[in-house]
Structure formats: structure tokens, C-alpha cells
Design an enzyme around this catalytic site. Structure first.
Site, short mmCIF file in Angstrom:
data_model
loop_
_atom_site.label_atom_id
_atom_site.label_comp_id
_atom_site.label_asym_id
_atom_site.label_seq_id
_atom_site.Cartn_x
_atom_site.Cartn_y
_atom_site.Cartn_z
N SER A 55 -37.76 -43.82 26.55
CA SER A 55 -38.00 -43.13 27.81
C SER A 55 -39.46 -43.02 28.22
O SER A 55 -39.75 -42.56 29.32
CB SER A 55 -37.38 -41.73 27.78
OG SER A 55 -35.98 -41.82 27.77
N LYS A 72 -43.81 -34.41 33.05
CA LYS A 72 -42.38 -34.61 33.25
C LYS A 72 -41.67 -33.25 33.37
O LYS A 72 -42.03 -32.28 32.69
CB LYS A 72 -41.82 -35.41 32.07
CG LYS A 72 -40.38 -35.85 32.18
CD LYS A 72 -40.03 -36.72 30.97
CE LYS A 72 -38.59 -37.19 30.99
NZ LYS A 72 -38.29 -38.06 29.81
N SER A 106 -36.23 -42.41 30.77
CA SER A 106 -35.97 -41.29 31.68
C SER A 106 -37.23 -40.74 32.34
O SER A 106 -37.14 -39.94 33.28
CB SER A 106 -35.27 -40.14 30.92
OG SER A 106 -36.12 -39.57 29.95
#
Length: 601
Positions: free
Chosen positions: A253, A148, A229
Site C-alpha cells: 500500500s 494518510k 491503499s
């Protein structure tokens, strides 16, 4: 060949039955006759569907060379890759080239990946050379993984959380997560897109949007909300744009995008994995974990990244001897559900309003499919293990904690930058940049979360008495009046619920959750949109999962139960992405091209 002959199908059944019995012989010895029948029936049913699906879909892909089969990257496992690398069928460099081609196939549309590592191929070649010399660092040696875009790497890639405020900024070293992956032999292939600032900027944005990366789109329905997210990590892992990906979670997330992308997501105990040089929201809730296509693959990654870090004092609380961690791969046990007491906290997710909404399909699948599987596997289901704290939690308690932490923790991260081109040193600086830089899409996407934090704390942070009062109240509500209380009062080994509803109390308590695919929205599902009105949250074929949760440091037990459920259901093989979103490049294509070049064709 599109369809299997009867003879081929029978031979495959026979081979599968022998392999299944051999693999599970020790477990079967302790199963009752009824349990054995149910287990074999589940496995045969799943196998049948898998064979037919594979036969039908393989006509569109190249997964063999001159009759030699190659694994499909849409569903390849760590062990498949290890076998191919060990045998010389393909190389780590081949894998890097294949995954880069797959990203190129779909990324213009789905925007899951923001940046490729320009050194990935040379790293893979070095790892190939190590393997040729008899050096193998572990099961992830030479396997490409995406991370990420808030997990720092000290290389040519940025670490931006999707914001131009951090474009070009540099950190002093690899984050602990990146360093552990490299030590394990993984190839960090690139950075995945995310909800900007890990979904901690706007009150009116959309999951998966960032200024740098654009809008991530889910793979299972037109204009699907990918959830956030760790949106790009979810879509990339689900489509085989890498072997797997790392995400981060503050409240949902990891498990929420895993839920929406038909994946296994492990949100670890806060402190089991380091947050060193990960762009933060909250030191009390942030954690980093794997997003993979199977429980065992996620366990391989968790084993590689878990453990003590001198740069994150929360990892000092790891309770295992010498800060070592359990063997999470060894925890993958087909019989792990047998005799386990599993609670259902109905007050968290079950109401007439939810049952009558589009989400009602999730509850129906949970009740009529998942719970019978758990019972057949030997679990004891304990209904109505209510969490009283869930019904009385103050609405603003969580925001006070996250706002106070973000003010402090962001400033601490920014202070560690060795190059800070925008000279942002505080949340106020970041807000000013965001509101004045056109590509940040302000004011169409506001800074409401930051406005609230700065207005509420008036320049203060997570050292105030009010912050600590809200933080300790949350621990009480999520612990004794929530997760740990229900587990103790009912002598539970774990709790389960639909993933959609599972993140909040584990976030407050800092306890683990594992999400496993459970099903997808059926025909006739109403299409509903996100709050911004630009992405679809529900629709036919969009996946959803079941969550296993328990007290802090219980990952080993949860991995076992999640694996036992997965092996009996294998939902991922039945819930397929839209055909147009599946990359066309396969590993066999890349290897074939390399071989032709090597012989000068």
C-alpha cells in the site's frame, strides 16, 4: 521563453558539468574510467532532457517574480525549500497557501485530499516566527506534508480510514507519527484519501475509493487506477499538492501507489516506524513510510519519523544503539551500488504469461534498461536467486493472518477512542454500521473481507493456535525459503525486481522495500481495467518502478542503492502527468499576491 538558444544551452551544459564534477569529486576518485564515462553520460543525458522539458513546460507556469526564480512545486526538493525559507524568498505560510490553492485546482477531479487542517496556516506562521528568532527544528522546519487518513491527529481533523463509522471520533493524543512530524517542524497540511479501511473491506471495490473521500484518480492517464491503499498520498505527492506525504502499508500500500504515481516510496521494516493510533489491519505487517518525489526527500522524512515509541512495543526491537536510527540522508551515496551483489528472484515475476500481457513492458524495461544501469554503476547482478517458498505458499495463509490480526487490532484501536459517536467497538459493529448506512455504498461494494474474517474465526482472533501456525509458516516461506535465504545463499547485498511484484514476501517477513521510478508504459500499450471495471490499470504513460529489498533493518543500505539508481536515471523528469491534471498555482503566484497586498495594491 519556450526554447533555449544554443548559447544558453552550452552555458547550462558547462555549468552543470562543473557542478556535477564538484559534487561527485570524491566518488569519482574511486571509479574506473569506464564507470566515470557512464556516470557522466547518464547525468548529462538526464540533465539535457530536464532542461528541455523545463524550458517547454515553464511557459505555462509562473516561477519567477521580476526575474527572481522560484522553485516549481511540481518537482521542488526539501533542500530547495530550505534555501528559499532561509533566504526569505518565501515563508512557510506562503507554502501552506500555495499548496492549498494547488489542492483546490485539481481535487474536485482527482479527489486525493479528504480534509485540510484548519490550523495549518497558524502553525506555519508560528514556525516562521521561530525561524525569524533563529530556531530551526530541522530540515523539515515549516514544510507542509500530507498524511494518510488512517494516521491519527489530536486536532480538528478526523481519522476515519474513509468510513463514516469513524466520522467525528476522537483520539487521546497525536499518533507517534504525527507527533514526530510536528517535533521535526513539519506542517501537517491535511489528510489524504485512501482505499477504504486501507483496502480491507470489500472483494469488489476499487483502489482509492472511500465513502468519505470518493474515488481517487491517477494523474498520468484518463481514469487511471491510482493503486492502493495510499492512493491519495501517491497522487498528492506526485502533483506537488504538498512537499510529500505519509502512507501506510500492509502488503503493497505504499510501494504500489508510488509505482503508479512516479514516486519514491519507502516501506520500512515493521517496527522502525510506530503504528500507535494508526487505524490498523495487522500488527505483524503494518508499517508507515514516506512517499516523495526523490530518494533524498523520502530519506529526510524517514529520518524524522523512524525510531522508538512507548506506545508500540514493536519499536523496541530496533537493533541500533539506544534505539537510535541511522542517518538515512547521509546514506544517499552516488557510488552505493559499486561492488554490491544484487539478486534477481525471477520465479516471483518472470513468466511467459506476464511477458505476453500488458505487463510485459515492465519486464522489458527492467531487463533492457534498469539492469544495464545497475551493472554500469558497478553492481554485480546475480540471476535466478529463486525463492522456493514463493511457489509453495498456501493460498489462504496470508488471509488467515490478516483476518485474525484485524479482529484483534481494530478492537484495540476502537477501545482507545475518547469520543466514539457511532459506538462501534468491534469488527461486527463496524460491519453492521457499514451495511446499514447508505453512504457506505453497500451492497454495491460488499463487506466480503470482513465476512470471511468473522466467519472463519467465529468470534476468535489472533490468539488461536491456527493463527500462529499460519503466521510462523509464512515467516519460514518468506525468510529462509525466500528473502533471507536467497541473500545468505548467494551472499547478496539486496534484491531487485519490478515494483508491481515486490510487496508480498516483504509484507510477510516485515522487511523493507524502496520503490524508485523506472519507466512508463510505451505507445501501443493495451488499456486494461481493474477488477471492478471502472479504472484503467495499464495505458500509455502510466508509470512503473523498480523495487530494492533486503532483510529487516536494512533501510540505510537500500536508500544508498536506490539513490544511486535514481541519480543515474532520473526517470521522474521524463514521465509527466497529463497536462490537465497539473495544478496551475505556483509558489511565485502566492508570493506575488501577498507582496501586492502588503503594499496596498
Amino acid at each position: 521563453m519556450k526554447y533555449l538558444s544554443h548559447t544558453s544551452a552550452l552555458l547550462l551544459f558547462a555549468a552543470f558539468a562543473v557542478c556535477w564534477l564538484w559534487t561527485n569529486w570524491e566518488d569519482l576518485g574511486s571509479l574506473s574510467t569506464d564507470e566515470m564515462k557512464v556516470s557522466l553520460l547518464w547525468s548529462l543525458t538526464t540533465f539535457t532532457f530536464g532542461v528541455l522539458t523545463s524550458a517547454q513546460s515553464s511557459c505555462n507556469t509562473t516561477t519567477s517574480i521580476n526575474g527572481t526564480p522560484f522553485p516549481s512545486l511540481l518537482d521542488v526538493t526539501a533542500e530547495d525549500l530550505a534555501i528559499g525559507l532561509e533566504s526569505g524568498l518565501f515563508t512557510s505560510a506562503d507554502l501552506v497557501n500555495a499548496y492549498i490553492a494547488r489542492i483546490s485546482d485539481v481535487n474536485d477531479t482527482l479527489r486525493a485530499v479528504t480534509q485540510l487542517n484548519p490550523d495549518a496556516l497558524s502553525i506555519a506562521q508560528r514556525l516562521d516566527a521561530e525561524r525569524a528568532n533563529g530556531v530551526v527544528r530541522g530540515p523539515l522546519h515549516g514544510i507542509p506534508i500530507l498524511i494518510k487518513n488512517n494516521i491519527g491527529t489530536n486536532d480538528s481533523m478526523d481519522n476515519t480510514a474513509g468510513s463514516y463509522a469513524l466520522a467525528g471520533a476522537k483520539i487521546p493524543r497525536d499518533s507517534t507519527m504525527a507527533a514526530k512530524l510536528r517535533k521535526a517542524g513539519a506542517v501537517i497540511l491535511g489528510k489524504t484519501n485512501l482505499s477504504q479501511w486501507a483496502n480491507f473491506r470489500s472483494d469488489n471495490s476499487s483502489s482509492g475509493w472511500s465513502a468519505i473521500g470518493g474515488q481517487v484518480i491517477g494523474a498520468y492517464f484518463p481514469e487511471q487506477d491510482p493503486s492502493g491503499s495510499s492512493s491519495g498520498s501517491g497522487v498528492a505527492s506526485s502533483l506537488g499538492l504538498a512537499f510529500a506525504a505519509l502512507g501506510s502499508e500492509t502488503d503493497g500500500s505504499i510501494i504500489s501507489p508510488a509505482d503508479a504515481s512516479n514516486l519514491v516510496g519507502i516501506k520500512p521494516t515493521v517496527g522502525l516506524t510506530s503504528r500507535d493510533l494508526v487505524i490498523p489491519i495487522s500488527e505483524h505487517q503494518d508499517t508507515v513510510g514516506p512517499m516523495a518525489r526523490t530518494v533524498k526527500d523520502a530519506a529526510y522524512i524517514l529520518s524524522a519519523i523512524a525510531g522508538y515509541s512507548p506506545y508500540d512495543n514493536y519499536t523496541s526491537a530496533i537493533p541500533f544503539p539506544n534505539h537510535t536510527v541511522p542517518d538515512y540522508v547521509a546514506a544517499c551515496n552516488f557510488s552505493a551500488l559499486r561492488g554490491k551483489r544484487i539478486g534477481i528472484p525471477r520465479n516471483v515475476f518472470d513468466s511467459s504469461d506476464i511477458r505476453q500481457s500488458a505487463y510485459g513492458a515492465i519486464l522489458s524495461t527492467f531487463d533492457n534498461y534498469a539492469l544495464p544501469v545497475l551493472r554500469a554503476a558497478g553492481a554485480i547482478i546475480v540471476e535466478n536467486t529463486t525463492w522456493p517458498g514463493y511457489d509453495i505458499e498456501p493460498v489462504n495463509r496470508t488471509s488467515v493472518v490478516l483476518d485474525g490480526d484485524f479482529i484483534s487490532d481494530l478492537a484495540n484501536y476502537l477501545s482507545q477512542l475518547t469520543y466514539n459517536p457511532q459506538n462501534v467497538t468491534s469488527l461486527s459493529d463496524v460491519r453492521e454500521f457499514t451495511q446499514s448506512y447508505p453512504l457506505e455504498d453497500y451492497p454495491d461494494r460488499d463487506t466480503g473481507v470482513w465476512d470471511q474474517a468473522l466467519d472463519y474465526f467465529h468470534g476468535l482472533n489472533n490468539t488461536t493456535p491456527e493463527f500462529w501456525g499460519n503466521y510462523t509458516l509464512g515467516l519460514k516461506l518468506a525468510g529462509p525459503q525466500g528473502i533471507t535465504g536467497s541473500m545468505k545463499n548467494h551472499s547478496l547485498d539486496a534484491l531487485v525486481m519490478p515494483t508491481l511484484f515486490a510487496s508480498h514476501f516483504p509484507a510477510i517477513l516485515g522487511s523493507p522495500v524502496i520503490s524508485v521510478p523506472m519507466g512508463s508504459y510505451p505507445e501501443g500499450t493495451e488499456v486494461t481495467q481493474n477488477g471492478r471495471g471502472d479504472l484503467n490499470q495499464t495505458g500509455v504513460g502510466i508509470p512503473f518502478g523498480i523495487a530494492f529489498l533486503a532483510e529487516r533493518w536494512s533501510e540505510e543500505r537500500l536508500v544508498g542503492m536506490a539513490y544511486a539508481f535514481e541519480q543515474r536515471t532520473m526517470v521522474r523528469g521524463r514521465v509527466l502527468p497529463l497536462a490537465g491534471n497539473v495544478p496551475s498555482t505556483e509558489l511565485a503566484d502566492v508570493v506575488s499576491l501577498r507582496r501586492k497586498r502588503e503594499v496596498g495594491l
